[in-house]
Design a protein around this motif. Structure first.
Motif, PDB file in Angstrom:
ATOM      1  N   MET A 236      54.651 117.266 139.502  1.00 26.01           N
ATOM      2  CA  MET A 236      54.641 116.016 138.748  1.00 26.01           C
ATOM      3  C   MET A 236      56.067 115.544 138.493  1.00 26.01           C
ATOM      4  O   MET A 236      56.961 116.352 138.234  1.00 26.01           O
ATOM      5  CB  MET A 236      53.897 116.199 137.431  1.00 26.01           C
ATOM      6  CG  MET A 236      52.443 116.586 137.601  1.00 26.01           C
ATOM      7  SD  MET A 236      51.505 116.364 136.088  1.00 26.01           S
ATOM      8  CE  MET A 236      51.503 114.586 135.948  1.00 26.01           C
TER       9      MET A 236
ATOM     10  N   MET B 276      47.563 119.680 138.176  1.00 27.09           N
ATOM     11  CA  MET B 276      48.488 118.735 138.793  1.00 27.09           C
ATOM     12  C   MET B 276      49.828 119.433 139.003  1.00 27.09           C
ATOM     13  O   MET B 276      50.425 119.949 138.055  1.00 27.09           O
ATOM     14  CB  MET B 276      48.675 117.512 137.904  1.00 27.09           C
ATOM     15  CG  MET B 276      47.412 116.700 137.673  1.00 27.09           C
ATOM     16  SD  MET B 276      46.872 115.803 139.138  1.00 27.09           S
ATOM     17  CE  MET B 276      48.216 114.633 139.329  1.00 27.09           C
TER      18      MET B 276
ATOM     19  N   ARG C  15      48.354 110.387 141.903  1.00 32.14           N
ATOM     20  CA  ARG C  15      49.603 110.438 141.151  1.00 32.14           C
ATOM     21  C   ARG C  15      49.407 110.867 139.703  1.00 32.14           C
ATOM     22  O   ARG C  15      50.294 111.483 139.122  1.00 32.14           O
ATOM     23  CB  ARG C  15      50.294 109.075 141.189  1.00 32.14           C
ATOM     24  CG  ARG C  15      50.742 108.659 142.588  1.00 32.14           C
ATOM     25  CD  ARG C  15      51.558 107.385 142.548  1.00 32.14           C
ATOM     26  NE  ARG C  15      52.017 106.998 143.878  1.00 32.14           N
ATOM     27  CZ  ARG C  15      53.112 107.472 144.462  1.00 32.14           C
ATOM     28  NH1 ARG C  15      53.866 108.346 143.828  1.00 32.14           N
ATOM     29  NH2 ARG C  15      53.465 107.074 145.666  1.00 32.14           N
ATOM     30  N   THR C  16      48.284 110.527 139.119  1.00 31.87           N
ATOM     31  CA  THR C  16      48.080 110.803 137.705  1.00 31.87           C
ATOM     32  C   THR C  16      46.734 111.478 137.470  1.00 31.87           C
ATOM     33  O   THR C  16      45.893 111.575 138.370  1.00 31.87           O
ATOM     34  CB  THR C  16      48.134 109.505 136.884  1.00 31.87           C
ATOM     35  OG1 THR C  16      47.059 108.645 137.295  1.00 31.87           O
ATOM     36  CG2 THR C  16      49.455 108.779 137.098  1.00 31.87           C
ATOM     37  N   GLU C  17      46.546 111.911 136.245  1.00 33.64           N
ATOM     38  CA  GLU C  17      45.289 112.543 135.855  1.00 33.64           C
ATOM     39  C   GLU C  17      44.119 111.581 136.021  1.00 33.64           C
ATOM     40  O   GLU C  17      43.015 111.986 136.399  1.00 33.64           O
ATOM     41  CB  GLU C  17      45.394 113.008 134.402  1.00 33.64           C
ATOM     42  CG  GLU C  17      44.158 113.706 133.876  1.00 33.64           C
ATOM     43  CD  GLU C  17      44.333 114.149 132.437  1.00 33.64           C
ATOM     44  OE1 GLU C  17      43.352 114.643 131.858  1.00 33.64           O
ATOM     45  OE2 GLU C  17      45.448 114.001 131.904  1.00 33.64           O
TER      46      GLU C  17
ATOM     47  N   SER D  19      51.074 115.887 142.906  1.00 34.15           N
ATOM     48  CA  SER D  19      51.236 114.494 142.497  1.00 34.15           C
ATOM     49  C   SER D  19      52.111 113.741 143.488  1.00 34.15           C
ATOM     50  O   SER D  19      53.208 114.171 143.826  1.00 34.15           O
ATOM     51  CB  SER D  19      51.872 114.440 141.103  1.00 34.15           C
ATOM     52  OG  SER D  19      52.146 113.112 140.725  1.00 34.15           O
TER      53      SER D  19
ATOM     54  N   TYR E 117      55.951 113.783 133.787  1.00 35.76           N
ATOM     55  CA  TYR E 117      55.205 114.838 133.110  1.00 35.76           C
ATOM     56  C   TYR E 117      55.858 115.143 131.774  1.00 35.76           C
ATOM     57  O   TYR E 117      57.077 115.279 131.670  1.00 35.76           O
ATOM     58  CB  TYR E 117      55.193 116.096 133.982  1.00 35.76           C
ATOM     59  CG  TYR E 117      54.715 117.332 133.265  1.00 35.76           C
ATOM     60  CD1 TYR E 117      53.371 117.494 132.966  1.00 35.76           C
ATOM     61  CD2 TYR E 117      55.607 118.324 132.886  1.00 35.76           C
ATOM     62  CE1 TYR E 117      52.929 118.623 132.309  1.00 35.76           C
ATOM     63  CE2 TYR E 117      55.169 119.459 132.230  1.00 35.76           C
ATOM     64  CZ  TYR E 117      53.834 119.606 131.946  1.00 35.76           C
ATOM     65  OH  TYR E 117      53.402 120.717 131.303  1.00 35.76           O
TER      66      TYR E 117
ATOM     67  N   GLY F  97      49.381 120.759 134.039  1.00 37.93           N
ATOM     68  CA  GLY F  97      50.307 119.941 134.815  1.00 37.93           C
ATOM     69  C   GLY F  97      51.626 120.668 134.959  1.00 37.93           C
ATOM     70  O   GLY F  97      52.193 121.136 133.967  1.00 37.93           O
TER      71      GLY F  97
END
Length: 478
Positions: free
Chosen positions: A433, A430, A203-205, A403, A441, A219
């Motif tokens: 997002m 990503m 889901r995230t970095e 994501s 994002y 992203g």
């Protein structure tokens, strides 16, 4: 999980937690309103002994009384005490049923007995408490020893008469509501943490960083209309999503890949992660900045670039690799800049062999001399080996990660597929997002170009008409 992870879970699941908290409050309030009120009334009796009055007699009498108090307290809930109460108040219940309403207590080191009655009727609770104290007094006087005059040596005196209570002791609505709120909050937080623990999606970095040390170079925000307008950099160049592709472009310029060439293979773990739209928009963004760019559709199984770029895809990379055509025959200039597009061409029976052939190696070497950037759109890594084979010949692979859709195991498998063949990983992008919520994002979040303006961008390019083969690429003409 670290503290910041728990905070992120609470921020992401606050709506769910709030709903469960409200459910807890509603359940507690409903329970309190539906439950019949219970009233409590208490009477108190004092136990004393009949003595001659001397100091020694008083001391002995006090000791005797304290020893007897506990026994008298236990008598309160027996039929010998309660049956007269039922008779005097004409109660429609048995002594056992009445015993469930009556409790007694004898505080330590005192000669007091407290009789408490809980009943759904406030008046009846007070009446039963008073009648029970009176009945206990009579029973004790009858069963205790008497002196020579026939007088009982123990005397019980009611020192506190039960009063009709004004308010019920149960249910306690404020306390129940607070408890319901706390239970709801605890349940909501527990479920939110459990869901996060069991959720194995990227889901995230930070999720990517736990799998690979390579950087996240961009992203791209989710766009529900991406299928209708895949080339967002062209159709809406001033949108935040278009700006994210320009940020990706800038980050690629600062990316240290250890080689002088700029040949990148855009791939993903599985299909439908947005790799094709990402590489197409990246190519347009690089072109608008004045770079010489060639975009090659190397997905020889499900090619999409020709469709996105509105080009004829009947001839392309396959024809070049098998020697049926030269790149000058099938490459197509796109727009009014320096962008050249090479469609996939016919779908061959052996895509992996073609992409790993010497002809592909020679093609890449030649293109790197003509273009600033060579971009490939390759198939996903997990279903087939095409992208891993091609990435080994390039400067590096850029892996698109959707994501909330890509599973951590899938991404780990994709990274392993590249590492197993010695293919360099340039970084990750990503995609899809969220634009709302705690994990949303943010504009310019992923790079050096935060606040990058649009003043230097060229006027949006018109879509190129469908074309066939061209005599030579613009890169060659240079």
């Amino acid at each position: 999980m670290e503290l910041r992870d728990y905070i992120a879970v609470l921020r992401k699941g606050w709506v769910f937690i709030l709903v469960l908290a409200l459910v807890g409050v509603a359940a507690a309030a409903g329970f309190s309103l539906l439950k019949q009120p219970v009233y409590s009334a208490s009477a108190q009796v004092f136990v004393s002994t009949q003595t001659s009055g001397s100091a020694s007699d008083l001391a002995q009498g006090n000791t005797f009384t304290q020893q007897r108090v506990l026994t008298y307290s236990n008598l309160v809930e027996t039929p010998i005490v309660l049956l007269p109460v039922i008779s005097s108040l004409k109660l429609d219940m048995t002594s056992d049923q009445l015993a469930e309403l009556v409790t007694s207590d004898a505080p330590l080191n005192t000669t007091l007995i407290s009789i408490t009655v809980n009943d759904t009727s406030a008046k009846q609770a007070a009446d039963i408490a008073n009648a029970t104290s009176e009945s206990l007094t009579n029973v004790v006087q009858n069963i205790e020893a008497t002196d020579a005059d026939g007088t009982s040596t123990v005397k019980l005196t009611r020192v506190k008469e039960a009063q009709v209570p004004n308010a019920p002791v149960s249910p306690n609505v404020p306390v129940n509501v607070v408890l319901g709120l706390l239970v709801g909050l605890a349940l909501g937080v527990g479920v939110a943490v459990l869901r996060e623990t069991l959720d194995n999606r990227v889901r995230t970095e930070s999720d990517v960083e736990k799998i690979s040390e390579k950087p996240v170079v961009g992203g791209i925000a989710f766009d529900s209309k991406a299928s209708e307008r895949p080339l967002i950099v062209q159709v809406d160049p001033r949108s935040p999503r278009a700006e994210s592709f320009r940020t990706l472009r800038t980050n690629l310029q600062f990316l240290d890949i250890g080689t002088g060439s700029r040949t990148f293979v855009m791939t993903s773990s599985v299909e439908s992660e947005g790799k094709s739209t990402t590489v197409a928009n990246l190519a347009i963004a690089l072109d608008s900045a004045g770079f010489r760019v060639i975009l090659i559709d190397a997905d020889l199984r499900r090619p999409k670039i020709a469709t996105y770029m509105d080009l004829e895809g009947g001839a392309g990379l396959t024809d070049v690799l098998i020697g049926r055509a030269t790149i000058e025959d099938v490459a197509v200039p796109w727009g009014r800049g320096n962008l050249i597009v090479l469609p996939a061409g016919p779908i061959p029976p052996n895509p992996s062999e073609l992409l790993g052939s010497r002809a592909m190696q020679d093609l890449i070497a030649g293109l790197e001399q003509q273009f600033d950037y060579v971009l490939f759109d390759a198939p996903p890594l997990l279903p087939v080996t095409d992208a891993a084979i091609l990435s080994k010949k390039a400067s590096g692979a850029i892996v698109a990660v959707a994501s909330g859709r890509t599973h951590k195991g899938q991404l780990a498998g994709a990274v392993s597929a590249l590492e197993n063949v010695g293919a360099p990983i340039a970084g990750f992008v990503m995609t899809m997002m969220p634009t709302k919520g705690p994990g949303a994002y943010g504009y310019g979040r992923y790079g050096y170009a935060y606040g990058y303006g649009l003043q230097d961008e060229e006027t949006p390019m018109p879509k190129a008409p469908k074309r066939g083969r061209v005599a030579a690429t613009r890169g060659a003409e240079r």
